[in-house]
Write an enzyme that holds these catalytic residues in place. Structure first.
Site, PDB file in Angstrom:
ATOM      1  N   CYS A 123       0.814  -1.225   0.000  1.00  0.00           N
ATOM      2  CA  CYS A 123       0.000   0.000   0.000  1.00  0.00           C
ATOM      3  C   CYS A 123       0.848   1.276   0.000  1.00  0.00           C
ATOM      4  CB  CYS A 123      -1.022  -0.013   1.126  1.00  0.00           C
ATOM      5  SG  CYS A 123      -0.461  -0.730   2.656  1.00  0.00           S
ATOM      6  N   CYS A 131      -3.330  -2.606  -1.415  1.00  0.00           N
ATOM      7  CA  CYS A 131      -2.295  -3.493  -0.880  1.00  0.00           C
ATOM      8  C   CYS A 131      -1.738  -4.490  -1.890  1.00  0.00           C
ATOM      9  CB  CYS A 131      -2.827  -4.216   0.346  1.00  0.00           C
ATOM     10  SG  CYS A 131      -3.291  -3.096   1.672  1.00  0.00           S
ATOM     11  N   LYS A 196      -5.774  -9.119  11.291  1.00  0.00           N
ATOM     12  CA  LYS A 196      -5.683  -7.664  11.151  1.00  0.00           C
ATOM     13  C   LYS A 196      -7.061  -7.146  10.756  1.00  0.00           C
ATOM     14  CE  LYS A 196      -3.214  -4.150   8.444  1.00  0.00           C
ATOM     15  NZ  LYS A 196      -2.162  -3.962   7.436  1.00  0.00           N
ATOM     16  N   ARG A 206      -1.582   6.195   8.134  1.00  0.00           N
ATOM     17  CA  ARG A 206      -1.685   6.488   6.688  1.00  0.00           C
ATOM     18  C   ARG A 206      -1.018   7.811   6.385  1.00  0.00           C
ATOM     19  NH1 ARG A 206      -7.101   3.414   5.907  1.00  0.00           N
ATOM     20  NH2 ARG A 206      -6.210   1.403   6.472  1.00  0.00           N
ATOM     21  N   ARG A 218     -10.172  -1.067   2.675  1.00  0.00           N
ATOM     22  CA  ARG A 218      -9.512  -2.366   2.732  1.00  0.00           C
ATOM     23  C   ARG A 218     -10.411  -3.457   3.322  1.00  0.00           C
ATOM     24  NH1 ARG A 218      -4.725   0.261   1.553  1.00  0.00           N
ATOM     25  NH2 ARG A 218      -3.963   1.749   3.112  1.00  0.00           N
ATOM     26  N   GLU A 234      -8.187 -17.571  10.860  1.00  0.00           N
ATOM     27  CA  GLU A 234      -7.078 -16.911  10.157  1.00  0.00           C
ATOM     28  C   GLU A 234      -5.736 -17.330  10.761  1.00  0.00           C
ATOM     29  OE1 GLU A 234      -6.646 -15.146   7.576  1.00  0.00           O
ATOM     30  OE2 GLU A 234      -8.463 -14.043   7.066  1.00  0.00           O
ATOM     31  N   LYS A 249      -3.920  -7.139  15.328  1.00  0.00           N
ATOM     32  CA  LYS A 249      -3.801  -5.699  15.088  1.00  0.00           C
ATOM     33  C   LYS A 249      -5.174  -5.121  14.797  1.00  0.00           C
ATOM     34  CE  LYS A 249      -1.567  -2.439  11.938  1.00  0.00           C
ATOM     35  NZ  LYS A 249      -0.810  -2.218  10.734  1.00  0.00           N
ATOM     36  N   SER A 275      -1.232   3.340  15.412  1.00  0.00           N
ATOM     37  CA  SER A 275      -1.072   4.793  15.455  1.00  0.00           C
ATOM     38  C   SER A 275      -2.214   5.505  16.178  1.00  0.00           C
ATOM     39  CB  SER A 275      -0.950   5.324  14.028  1.00  0.00           C
ATOM     40  OG  SER A 275      -2.078   4.931  13.257  1.00  0.00           O
ATOM     41  N   TYR A 314       4.705   2.612  19.253  1.00  0.00           N
ATOM     42  CA  TYR A 314       5.468   3.843  19.086  1.00  0.00           C
ATOM     43  C   TYR A 314       5.977   4.363  20.426  1.00  0.00           C
ATOM     44  CZ  TYR A 314       3.230   3.285  14.622  1.00  0.00           C
ATOM     45  OH  TYR A 314       2.817   2.745  13.439  1.00  0.00           O
TER      46      TYR A 314
HETATM   47 ZN   LIG Z   1      -1.294  -2.783   2.870  1.00  0.00          ZN
END
Ligand SMILES: [Zn+2]
Length: 329
Positions: A123, A131, A196, A206, A218, A234, A249, A275, A314
């Site tokens: 992406c 992606c 995710k 982003r 997405r 998954e 995530k 983020s 972060y």
């Molecule tokens: Zn991606």
């Protein structure tokens, strides 16, 4: 069962030393992974507006910071790339002199002890911001899977220690495993972003990675926030395909998923404090509504308590520095 007044739960909470002894989850820097955005050029440090304290770095800036990060006690970085040019398929991601490839070389030279994880997706590299390869307006799963193999091999050659595919493409783990095994990297581990979610908490990222899709979203490949059993499917599939570690995530809004994954599979489990989770705590703290240090550390403890062995955050550097000074809850 013994109960009040014979039993008093507060007895174990009175003395700070006793609280220390009975604490079930301890935070250490060993579990922290620091995400880094690598951009072209040299001497570049470009702050990300929506993520205070986070900047895009050119490879030489990364080389300068890597030994400091190591000395602060953070064991691993995960690299994301902002390439100089984009195209329809994201081919800059597997270029020998690509932005992450150069970052890896610089980082490994400066601090070889640091674990170099690399995010694998397209992406940031496609001109449409999706992606991978498109078929019409839809993601072409199998063509993207093919290209993920190329990206993985290129990053392996540049010195990556862990390959972390994040695109939620079906068959991505087996595709990457096959590509690595046939090019001399059978021992390179894969950390799969197995569960995710299509989350609103990715907003500031982003901005940082310059990867907002030009149209659509997405939701055709990332998971629906309402689903939990599907996350276990998954994870099971990715492990079957050869994932060595798995990720959930975002982290805080999905603590139940982390717990279920850890309980069910008992494999090394990572969680990404994304983020939006980071920026909202800082924004509230900047307004004086929250105690920044305290909620930062509490959030990390919560993610570990839910079952995550590793936390991508972060806050990694700041948390590691506090822990070194003997910080405790
Ligand atoms: Zn991606």
């Amino acid at each position: 069962m013994t109960t009040y007044p014979t039993l008093r739960m507060r007895r174990n909470r009175k003395h700070a030393g006793v609280r220390r002894l009975v604490r079930e989850t301890r935070l250490t820097a060993d579990s922290l992974i620091y995400p880094v955005f690598i951009c072209p050029g040299s001497g570049v440090e470009k702050p990300v507006g929506s993520m205070p304290g986070v900047s895009q770095w050119s490879a030489d800036r990364l080389a300068a910071e890597a030994p400091r990060i190591r000395d602060e006690g953070v064991p691993a970085l995960i690299l994301f790339g902002i390439p100089e040019d984009k195209d329809a398929i994201g081919s800059a991601s597997w270029r020998e002199d690509g932005v992450v490839q150069r970052g890896l070389e610089a980082m490994k030279k400066a601090a070889p002890e640091l674990v170099a994880m690399v995010d694998l997706c397209f992406c940031e590299y496609t001109d449409h911001g999706h992606c991978g390869v498109l078929a019409g307006e839809d993601l072409d799963n199998d063509a993207t899977r093919e290209n993920l193999g190329k990206q993985a091999v290129s990053l392996a050659r540049a010195g990556a220690d862990v390959i972390a595919p994040s695109g939620m493409v079906d068959g991505m783990v087996s595709g990457i495993r096959g590509a690595l095994d046939t090019t001399g990297f059978p021992e390179l581990p894969i950390l799969s972003y197995a569960a995710k979610y299509a989350s609103g908490f990715y907003g500031p990222f982003r901005d940082a990675a310059e990867s907002t899709p030009a149209f659509g979203d997405r939701r055709s490949h990332q998971m629906d926030p309402g689903n939990a059993d599907e996350a276990l499917r998954e994870v099971a599939l990715d492990l079957e395909e050869g994932a060595d570690m798995v990720m959930v995530k975002p982290a805080m809004p999905y603590l139940d998923i982390i717990r279920r994954v850890k309980d069910r599979f008992g494999v090394p489990t990572a969680a990404y404090q994304v983020s939006g989770e980071y920026s909202m705590l800082l924004a509230a703290a900047a307004n004086g509504w929250l105690d920044e240090e305290r909620v930062m550390m509490e959030s990390l403890v919560a993610i570990r308590r839910a079952g995550a062995d590793m936390v991508l955050t972060y806050f990694a550097r700041r948390a590691a520095k506090l822990l070194k000074k003997g910080w405790t809850l």
